[in-house]
Design a protein around this motif. Structure first.
Motif, PDB file in Angstrom:
ATOM      1  N   THR A 122       0.829  -1.206   0.000  1.00  0.00           N
ATOM      2  CA  THR A 122       0.000   0.000   0.000  1.00  0.00           C
ATOM      3  C   THR A 122       0.865   1.259   0.000  1.00  0.00           C
ATOM      4  O   THR A 122       0.611   2.220  -0.741  1.00  0.00           O
ATOM      5  N   VAL A 123       1.894   1.253   0.842  1.00  0.00           N
ATOM      6  CA  VAL A 123       2.779   2.416   0.948  1.00  0.00           C
ATOM      7  C   VAL A 123       3.528   2.663  -0.358  1.00  0.00           C
ATOM      8  O   VAL A 123       3.635   3.802  -0.829  1.00  0.00           O
ATOM      9  N   ILE A 124       4.035   1.594  -0.964  1.00  0.00           N
ATOM     10  CA  ILE A 124       4.759   1.736  -2.229  1.00  0.00           C
ATOM     11  C   ILE A 124       3.840   2.281  -3.320  1.00  0.00           C
ATOM     12  O   ILE A 124       4.218   3.157  -4.105  1.00  0.00           O
ATOM     13  N   SER A 125       2.613   1.765  -3.369  1.00  0.00           N
ATOM     14  CA  SER A 125       1.649   2.251  -4.367  1.00  0.00           C
ATOM     15  C   SER A 125       1.437   3.753  -4.231  1.00  0.00           C
ATOM     16  O   SER A 125       1.416   4.489  -5.228  1.00  0.00           O
ATOM     17  N   GLY A 126       1.287   4.213  -2.995  1.00  0.00           N
ATOM     18  CA  GLY A 126       1.024   5.628  -2.762  1.00  0.00           C
ATOM     19  C   GLY A 126       2.208   6.523  -3.045  1.00  0.00           C
ATOM     20  O   GLY A 126       2.067   7.596  -3.641  1.00  0.00           O
ATOM     21  N   ILE A 127       3.393   6.083  -2.624  1.00  0.00           N
ATOM     22  CA  ILE A 127       4.587   6.919  -2.788  1.00  0.00           C
ATOM     23  C   ILE A 127       4.978   7.052  -4.253  1.00  0.00           C
ATOM     24  O   ILE A 127       5.288   8.146  -4.739  1.00  0.00           O
ATOM     25  N   TYR A 128       4.950   5.924  -4.968  1.00  0.00           N
ATOM     26  CA  TYR A 128       5.466   5.914  -6.337  1.00  0.00           C
ATOM     27  C   TYR A 128       4.363   5.986  -7.400  1.00  0.00           C
ATOM     28  O   TYR A 128       4.646   5.859  -8.585  1.00  0.00           O
ATOM     29  N   HIS A 129       3.112   6.172  -6.947  1.00  0.00           N
ATOM     30  CA  HIS A 129       1.970   6.298  -7.867  1.00  0.00           C
ATOM     31  C   HIS A 129       1.859   5.075  -8.776  1.00  0.00           C
ATOM     32  O   HIS A 129       1.776   5.189 -10.010  1.00  0.00           O
ATOM     33  N   LEU A 130       1.888   3.908  -8.156  1.00  0.00           N
ATOM     34  CA  LEU A 130       1.793   2.643  -8.874  1.00  0.00           C
ATOM     35  C   LEU A 130       0.500   1.931  -8.501  1.00  0.00           C
ATOM     36  O   LEU A 130      -0.053   2.153  -7.420  1.00  0.00           O
ATOM     37  N   SER A 131       0.051   1.042  -9.368  1.00  0.00           N
ATOM     38  CA  SER A 131      -1.114   0.220  -9.031  1.00  0.00           C
ATOM     39  C   SER A 131      -0.719  -0.793  -7.967  1.00  0.00           C
ATOM     40  O   SER A 131       0.458  -1.109  -7.789  1.00  0.00           O
ATOM     41  N   ARG A 132      -1.723  -1.305  -7.248  1.00  0.00           N
ATOM     42  CA  ARG A 132      -1.452  -2.311  -6.224  1.00  0.00           C
ATOM     43  C   ARG A 132      -0.808  -3.553  -6.846  1.00  0.00           C
ATOM     44  O   ARG A 132       0.085  -4.157  -6.266  1.00  0.00           O
ATOM     45  N   GLN A 133      -1.268  -3.924  -8.051  1.00  0.00           N
ATOM     46  CA  GLN A 133      -0.715  -5.105  -8.717  1.00  0.00           C
ATOM     47  C   GLN A 133       0.764  -4.903  -9.059  1.00  0.00           C
ATOM     48  O   GLN A 133       1.588  -5.816  -8.900  1.00  0.00           O
ATOM     49  N   LYS A 134       1.104  -3.690  -9.513  1.00  0.00           N
ATOM     50  CA  LYS A 134       2.497  -3.399  -9.846  1.00  0.00           C
ATOM     51  C   LYS A 134       3.361  -3.438  -8.590  1.00  0.00           C
ATOM     52  O   LYS A 134       4.478  -3.990  -8.606  1.00  0.00           O
ATOM     53  N   SER A 135       2.857  -2.886  -7.484  1.00  0.00           N
ATOM     54  CA  SER A 135       3.604  -2.903  -6.227  1.00  0.00           C
ATOM     55  C   SER A 135       3.834  -4.334  -5.748  1.00  0.00           C
ATOM     56  O   SER A 135       4.931  -4.686  -5.309  1.00  0.00           O
ATOM     57  N   LEU A 136       2.794  -5.151  -5.849  1.00  0.00           N
ATOM     58  CA  LEU A 136       2.918  -6.560  -5.454  1.00  0.00           C
ATOM     59  C   LEU A 136       3.995  -7.263  -6.284  1.00  0.00           C
ATOM     60  O   LEU A 136       4.817  -8.014  -5.749  1.00  0.00           O
ATOM     61  N   ALA A 137       3.983  -7.010  -7.585  1.00  0.00           N
ATOM     62  CA  ALA A 137       4.956  -7.657  -8.471  1.00  0.00           C
ATOM     63  C   ALA A 137       6.382  -7.245  -8.118  1.00  0.00           C
ATOM     64  O   ALA A 137       7.294  -8.080  -8.088  1.00  0.00           O
TER      65      ALA A 137
ATOM     66  N   GLY B 219      14.538   0.842  -9.805  1.00  0.00           N
ATOM     67  CA  GLY B 219      13.959   1.509 -10.958  1.00  0.00           C
ATOM     68  C   GLY B 219      13.093   2.701 -10.608  1.00  0.00           C
ATOM     69  O   GLY B 219      12.683   3.461 -11.492  1.00  0.00           O
ATOM     70  N   HIS B 220      12.813   2.890  -9.302  1.00  0.00           N
ATOM     71  CA  HIS B 220      11.937   3.981  -8.885  1.00  0.00           C
ATOM     72  C   HIS B 220      12.578   4.889  -7.826  1.00  0.00           C
ATOM     73  O   HIS B 220      11.984   5.888  -7.438  1.00  0.00           O
ATOM     74  N   GLY B 221      13.754   4.523  -7.337  1.00  0.00           N
ATOM     75  CA  GLY B 221      14.449   5.382  -6.388  1.00  0.00           C
ATOM     76  C   GLY B 221      14.143   5.070  -4.935  1.00  0.00           C
ATOM     77  O   GLY B 221      13.508   4.056  -4.602  1.00  0.00           O
ATOM     78  N   ARG B 222      14.585   5.975  -4.082  1.00  0.00           N
ATOM     79  CA  ARG B 222      14.465   5.769  -2.638  1.00  0.00           C
ATOM     80  C   ARG B 222      13.476   6.752  -2.025  1.00  0.00           C
ATOM     81  O   ARG B 222      13.291   7.866  -2.515  1.00  0.00           O
ATOM     82  N   ALA B 223      12.884   6.324  -0.935  1.00  0.00           N
ATOM     83  CA  ALA B 223      11.958   7.178  -0.188  1.00  0.00           C
ATOM     84  C   ALA B 223      12.122   6.877   1.292  1.00  0.00           C
ATOM     85  O   ALA B 223      12.576   5.808   1.686  1.00  0.00           O
ATOM     86  N   LYS B 224      11.744   7.851   2.105  1.00  0.00           N
ATOM     87  CA  LYS B 224      11.872   7.694   3.552  1.00  0.00           C
ATOM     88  C   LYS B 224      10.586   8.139   4.222  1.00  0.00           C
ATOM     89  O   LYS B 224       9.995   9.161   3.852  1.00  0.00           O
ATOM     90  N   ILE B 225      10.138   7.339   5.190  1.00  0.00           N
ATOM     91  CA  ILE B 225       8.963   7.716   5.976  1.00  0.00           C
ATOM     92  C   ILE B 225       9.438   8.657   7.073  1.00  0.00           C
ATOM     93  O   ILE B 225      10.021   8.240   8.075  1.00  0.00           O
ATOM     94  N   MET B 226       9.227   9.941   6.860  1.00  0.00           N
ATOM     95  CA  MET B 226       9.726  10.965   7.779  1.00  0.00           C
ATOM     96  C   MET B 226       8.908  11.036   9.063  1.00  0.00           C
ATOM     97  O   MET B 226       9.438  11.338  10.138  1.00  0.00           O
ATOM     98  N   GLY B 227       7.624  10.762   8.950  1.00  0.00           N
ATOM     99  CA  GLY B 227       6.789  10.854  10.156  1.00  0.00           C
ATOM    100  C   GLY B 227       5.421  10.235   9.954  1.00  0.00           C
ATOM    101  O   GLY B 227       4.866  10.263   8.846  1.00  0.00           O
ATOM    102  N   LEU B 228       4.884   9.637  11.018  1.00  0.00           N
ATOM    103  CA  LEU B 228       3.501   9.172  11.049  1.00  0.00           C
ATOM    104  C   LEU B 228       2.702  10.246  11.772  1.00  0.00           C
ATOM    105  O   LEU B 228       2.907  10.486  12.959  1.00  0.00           O
ATOM    106  N   ASP B 229       1.794  10.880  11.062  1.00  0.00           N
ATOM    107  CA  ASP B 229       1.135  12.076  11.580  1.00  0.00           C
ATOM    108  C   ASP B 229      -0.300  11.820  12.051  1.00  0.00           C
ATOM    109  O   ASP B 229      -1.131  12.730  12.066  1.00  0.00           O
TER     110      ASP B 229
END
Length: 257
Positions: A185-200, A231-241
């Motif tokens: 779910t987090v990957i889908s949201g951060i990288y604007h991908l479908s759930r199926q693509k994130s799962l793959a 292929g999509h780079g790095r991301a960091k969870i800076m905070g749970l708000d």
């Protein structure tokens, strides 16, 4: 108290290793120098060694502000110096007018030497200059075995740490909402991908959390986690708000520029 309950199950082996290092320093009254540790490993070591005890620690990766650092675990009589960390700095000489060398190419070449990732520190790229830190004990091996990176012929020159370039990390921060903290779910949201693509991506071994390969889509993300998607780079969870009225998570996310 069960120390493992404060960490993730896959970190248990590393926790045991740190506790063994600490015990050895206590018993032998001699310092222990580790390989380069990623930030999550440094965080765990810091918690396990603790503060104001008979065993101390310091991190150093060549210059201040780096991601990967060696740790020196030492008895309280010792006053560490930078030389104790045994770090070499290499500058890569290459035909800059004709080719570009990227971070992933440098790392790929170094890893192809058959050495552990822990033997290499940060890779610095600034205005065409490319440098990397390495453990001193493998410096001769590296110099004798790296002749090309990508399509470029190169020469490695060992230089003083005072000659290190500064390569600041830049992050684009945004507040996003997620239905859950599941990895897919987090990957889908951060990288604007479908759930199926994130799962793959997860199932094909292309996703790392805190520098560890994670193949479980339901893995629960936490504040401070570093995500890497090939292929999509790095991301960091800076905070749970906190949560919205609709029970969705508000999360501050940084994406590496």
């Amino acid at each position: 108290m069960n120390i493992y309950q404060h960490f993730r199950p896959e970190e248990r082996e590393y926790i045991d290793q740190v506790l063994q290092w600490k015990s050895n320093v206590e018993q032998q009254y001699a310092p222990k120098l580790t390989d380069f540790l990623d930030p999550r490993e440094q965080h765990i070591l810091k918690i396990l060694i603790g503060e104001h005890g008979e065993v101390n620690y310091q991190f150093f990766g060549g210059i201040s502000g780096l991601e990967r650092n060696r740790a020196l675990i030492y008895p309280d009589y010792l006053v560490p110096s930078e030389e104790d960390f045994q770090i070499s700095l290499f500058e890569i000489q290459y035909p800059r007018k004709f080719v570009t060398i990227e971070h992933r190419q440098v790392l790929g070449t170094l890893m192809s030497l058959g050495l552990k990732r822990g033997k290499f520190g940060d890779i610095l790229i600034s205005e065409g200059r490319v440098q990397f830190f390495a453990a001193e004990e493998i410096s001769h091996y590296i110099k004798n075995n790296v002749e090309s990176i990508g399509r470029a012929g190169v020469k490695l020159v060992e230089t003083g740490i005072e000659n290190a370039v500064t390569a600041a990390e830049l992050w684009d921060e945004n507040e996003l909402t997620f239905s859950s903290l599941r990895l897919d779910t987090v990957i889908s949201g951060i990288y604007h991908l479908s759930r199926q693509k994130s799962l793959a991506l997860i199932q094909h071994g292309l996703v790392k959390v805190n520098w560890t390969l994670i193949e479980n889509p339901s893995f629960s993300c936490e504040e401070g986690d570093m995500l890497s998607v090939r292929g999509h780079g790095r991301a960091k969870i800076m905070g749970l708000d906190g949560k919205t009225k609709k029970e969705k998570w508000r999360i501050t996310v940084g994406k590496q520029k």
